[in-house]
Design a protein around this motif. Structure first.
Motif, mmCIF file in Angstrom:
data_model
loop_
_atom_site.group_PDB
_atom_site.id
_atom_site.type_symbol
_atom_site.label_atom_id
_atom_site.label_comp_id
_atom_site.label_asym_id
_atom_site.label_seq_id
_atom_site.Cartn_x
_atom_site.Cartn_y
_atom_site.Cartn_z
ATOM 1 N N THR A 54 15.222 -8.069 -10.525
ATOM 2 C CA THR A 54 14.057 -7.285 -10.108
ATOM 3 C C THR A 54 13.796 -7.468 -8.623
ATOM 4 N N GLU A 93 14.033 -4.270 -6.305
ATOM 5 C CA GLU A 93 12.725 -3.779 -5.865
ATOM 6 C C GLU A 93 11.947 -4.898 -5.171
ATOM 7 N N LYS A 124 8.108 -4.665 -4.562
ATOM 8 C CA LYS A 124 7.235 -4.621 -5.734
ATOM 9 C C LYS A 124 7.274 -5.896 -6.565
ATOM 10 N N THR A 125 8.055 -6.869 -6.137
ATOM 11 C CA THR A 125 8.266 -8.069 -6.945
ATOM 12 C C THR A 125 7.472 -9.250 -6.403
ATOM 13 N N SER A 126 6.641 -9.823 -7.263
ATOM 14 C CA SER A 126 5.883 -11.013 -6.881
ATOM 15 C C SER A 126 6.718 -12.255 -7.175
#
Length: 478
Positions: free
Chosen positions: A326, A330, A333-335
């Motif tokens: 992830t 992305e 958008k990835t924490s």
């Protein structure tokens, strides 16, 4: 000879399978992903090897436990990888890696270059020779780490029905293999240096429950000592085990489960190492921005505890692999990876789950003479760990949620009295409401104020519009 691939996963264990599935969900093109593995088969669910694979009746066999059936998702057979255009380089060892040049050199002499590398090399079983004991190559001495090990263990078990097995080690492998040996009608003696089984996790009270259960199945325990040497006959088989305390045990087979060591050798001196593994950040990214590490080999920050950990469990392998993909696909958008450490086991008719950390004061609860009991760990006034044997799906979910929330615990006696009810109550509470915003003057601005501001804004806007209309008509009259 060589090839260039955009994404390469090095290692073919659990993490590789889950990473591959996540890549396909995020729309990679055919030919963009390659998996390199020393094993000759595509990734599979490794926990099956110490459980269903060893059963004497209706044993698990591939392709039934290829990833990702462990998370109730697709089963990724060789056909699946072909259909998704994923290159498989199986039965192949990588003998060197150059992270600066972004290349891997295989034992066959092929150079594979990449843009992004995911290290999923896992770990290897520690050998007896590393502790000064010879004999790992004996015909009836078994380890259990991969499919080849499990296949060999089954063959040895079949020749030892009614015989004696000595299990060296009281951790996961030792406990799960001992149960399987008993089910295969083999007499079992477990030997380990600790005071009780599963010493890294179990309290003495919890361990006593499982040891008593195993004893009821005929398992013998010899604790506080270790293997000293083997008696090996002319055919290369172990016939007896000698312990450091002087005990000598007859043996038709030996199973060794004394721990694992992460496979970091290819990257020593190239990447930052910590806790025995490859250090990564909250996006599973190593000290080289094009290299990620997941699963047993990765040492990552556990936000819940504010420190770096390396966790040896299938759940961590699955989730860290998915998170890395992830983050690669992305990044904006990835924490950061927010993982709750989780461990479980199933042996005989028993099944337990543990969440969090086993530090601080311990509070036991439940009926230790029955089938459902548990424990909490409390550190610095907060719940940090939860264990439960014999729970329902809702109860396991409750202890997980409660541990994640780290609720305050003021009275240990009251916690013991509430027992499982404490976790159930905490898990059912509605999420806390958002705190009111504070202005620079220090005044609380409650939500109704926002509604008033909105209304006032609408009134002002309408007034401006009316004035503009009136002013326009007046100008035309002028």
């Amino acid at each position: 000879m060589g090839r260039a691939i955009t994404y390469v996963i090095l290692g073919g264990g659990v993490a590789a399978g889950y990473a591959a599935l996540e890549f396909t969900k995020r729309g990679i093109s055919h030919g963009e992903l390659c998996i390199i593995s020393e094993e000759p088969v595509v990734p599979y669910e490794r926990p099956a090897l110490s459980k269903g694979f060893l059963l004497p009746e209706a044993p698990s066999r591939l392709p039934s436990f290829h990833t990702c059936v462990g998370a109730n998702e697709e089963r990724l057979t060789p056909k699946w990888y072909k259909e998704h255009g994923i290159e498989l380089v199986l039965g192949t060892r990588v003998k060197s890696a150059d992270v600066r040049r972004k290349t891997l050199l295989t034992a066959t002499g092929e150079t594979i270059s990449y843009k992004i590398l995911i290290i999923a090399t896992g770990a290897r079983a520690l050998q007896l020779e590393e502790f000064g004991v010879a004999g790992s190559d004996a015909e009836n001495v078994c380890y259990l780490r991969d499919l080849a090990d499990a296949t060999r263990l089954v063959d040895v078990m079949k020749s030892c029905t009614g015989g004696n097995a000595v299990v060296i080690g009281g951790g996961y492998i030792g406990m799960e293999c001992a149960a399987s040996l008993v089910i295969n009608k083999i007499n079992v003696t477990m030997v380990f240096p600790e005071a009780h089984c599963m010493a890294r996790l179990f309290t003495p009270k919890i361990a006593s429950y499982y040891e008593d259960y195993y004893k009821s199945k005929g398992v013998k325990f010899i604790k506080g000592t270790a293997l000293s040497s083997f008696d090996i006959d002319d055919s290369g088989k172990v016939t007896a085990v000698t312990l450091r305390d002087g005990n000598r045990l007859p043996a038709d087979m030996v199973v060794v489960g004394i721990g694992i060591r992460p496979n970091t050798g290819l990257f020593e001196g190239q990447l930052t190492l910590e806790k025995g593994g490859i250090k990564v950040n909250g996006w599973m990214q190593s000290s080289n921005s094009s290299v990620y590490a997941v699963g047993d080999v990765a040492a990552f920050p556990v936000k819940l505890f504010g420190e770096t950990r390396r966790l040896e469990h299938v759940d961590s392998a699955r989730k860290s692999a998915r998170h890395a993909v992830t983050a690669i696909m992305e990044p904006a958008k990835t924490s950061e990876f927010d993982y709750l450490p989780f461990f479980y086991s199933r042996v005989f008719t028993l099944s337990w789950q543990f969440y969090g950390d086993s530090v601080g004061e311990v509070v036991h609860y439940g009926d230790f003479s029955g089938s459902t009991f548990g424990a909490y760990w409390v550190s610095k006034g907060q719940l940090v760990g939860s264990f439960l044997e014999g729970g329902t799906k809702e109860e396991y979910e409750a202890i997980a949620k409660a541990t994640k929330l780290k609720p305050d615990v003021e009275d240990l006696a009251e916690l013991e009295r509430q027992g499982l009810g404490f976790a159930l109550a905490v898990s059912r509470k509605p999420p806390p409401s958002q705190p009111p915003e504070v202005s620079s003057s220090g005044l609380n601005l409650q939500k109704p104020m926002y509604a008033w501001h909105a209304t006032a804004g609408v009134i002002v806007a309408a007034s401006v519009a009316v004035f503009a209309y009136w002013y326009g008509r007046k100008r035309r009259r002028w």
